[in-house]
Design a protein around this motif. Sequence first.
Motif, PDB file in Angstrom:
ATOM      1  N   GLU A  56      35.699  -1.935 149.027  1.00  0.00           N
ATOM      2  CA  GLU A  56      36.387  -3.052 148.364  1.00  0.00           C
ATOM      3  C   GLU A  56      37.873  -3.152 148.724  1.00  0.00           C
ATOM      4  O   GLU A  56      38.356  -4.230 149.040  1.00  0.00           O
TER       5      GLU A  56
ATOM      6  N   GLY B 124      46.782 -10.719 146.803  1.00  0.00           N
ATOM      7  CA  GLY B 124      45.658  -9.894 147.253  1.00  0.00           C
ATOM      8  C   GLY B 124      44.872  -9.272 146.125  1.00  0.00           C
ATOM      9  O   GLY B 124      44.308  -9.952 145.292  1.00  0.00           O
ATOM     10  N   HIS B 125      44.865  -7.942 146.071  1.00  0.00           N
ATOM     11  CA  HIS B 125      44.101  -7.200 145.066  1.00  0.00           C
ATOM     12  C   HIS B 125      44.913  -6.915 143.806  1.00  0.00           C
ATOM     13  O   HIS B 125      44.403  -6.342 142.858  1.00  0.00           O
TER      14      HIS B 125
ATOM     15  N   THR C 295      48.842 -14.880 142.810  1.00  0.00           N
ATOM     16  CA  THR C 295      47.958 -13.727 142.948  1.00  0.00           C
ATOM     17  C   THR C 295      48.177 -13.132 144.326  1.00  0.00           C
ATOM     18  O   THR C 295      48.002 -13.810 145.334  1.00  0.00           O
TER      19      THR C 295
ATOM     20  N   VAL D  14      38.711  -4.942 152.052  1.00  0.00           N
ATOM     21  CA  VAL D  14      38.458  -6.366 152.228  1.00  0.00           C
ATOM     22  C   VAL D  14      39.768  -7.111 152.034  1.00  0.00           C
ATOM     23  O   VAL D  14      40.461  -6.929 151.033  1.00  0.00           O
ATOM     24  N   TYR D  15      40.125  -7.964 152.990  1.00  0.00           N
ATOM     25  CA  TYR D  15      41.380  -8.713 152.925  1.00  0.00           C
ATOM     26  C   TYR D  15      41.262  -9.871 151.939  1.00  0.00           C
ATOM     27  O   TYR D  15      40.295 -10.614 151.947  1.00  0.00           O
ATOM     28  N   ARG D  16      42.233  -9.988 151.070  1.00  0.00           N
ATOM     29  CA  ARG D  16      42.300 -11.118 150.149  1.00  0.00           C
ATOM     30  C   ARG D  16      43.645 -11.802 150.349  1.00  0.00           C
ATOM     31  O   ARG D  16      44.686 -11.152 150.335  1.00  0.00           O
TER      32      ARG D  16
ATOM     33  N   ASP E 185      46.956 -14.180 149.643  1.00  0.00           N
ATOM     34  CA  ASP E 185      47.842 -14.464 148.530  1.00  0.00           C
ATOM     35  C   ASP E 185      47.622 -15.912 148.118  1.00  0.00           C
ATOM     36  O   ASP E 185      47.525 -16.800 148.967  1.00  0.00           O
TER      37      ASP E 185
END
Length: 121
Positions: A25, A83-84, A81, A28-30, A32
């Motif tokens: 988890e 990323g994580h 937000t 995994v790239y999230r 902005d």
Amino acid sequence: MHFKKWITIIPLVSTLLLSGCSLIEPLVYRIDIAQGNYVEQPDVDKLRIGMTKEQVRYVLGSPMLVQNGYPDTWFYIYHFTHGHDDSVQKNFVVKFDSQSQKLAAASGDFEVSSEFNTPLN
């Protein structure tokens, strides 16, 4: 005897495989995500009581929300937000006098300056 070894190994292997998913988890790239009006303290410091709606819009930009039936209350909302990480939300509310249509109050996550109550000349 060989069968008993497999019965004890299967739950162990399946537990390791399932716990491995939680290790993936963070990899995994999230992206902005920024939504709303980005307001900064130096801009809020420019606000003065008695400013027109046009002057406030020039300083802070267009409001994120103006509720139907309450056109003299503007909401500046910024939600970010990263990323994580946990989300951050900043709110700032500007109110105008309904008679004169001039800036009457401002409140929220930013402090108005000590000169806020000194009207512009």
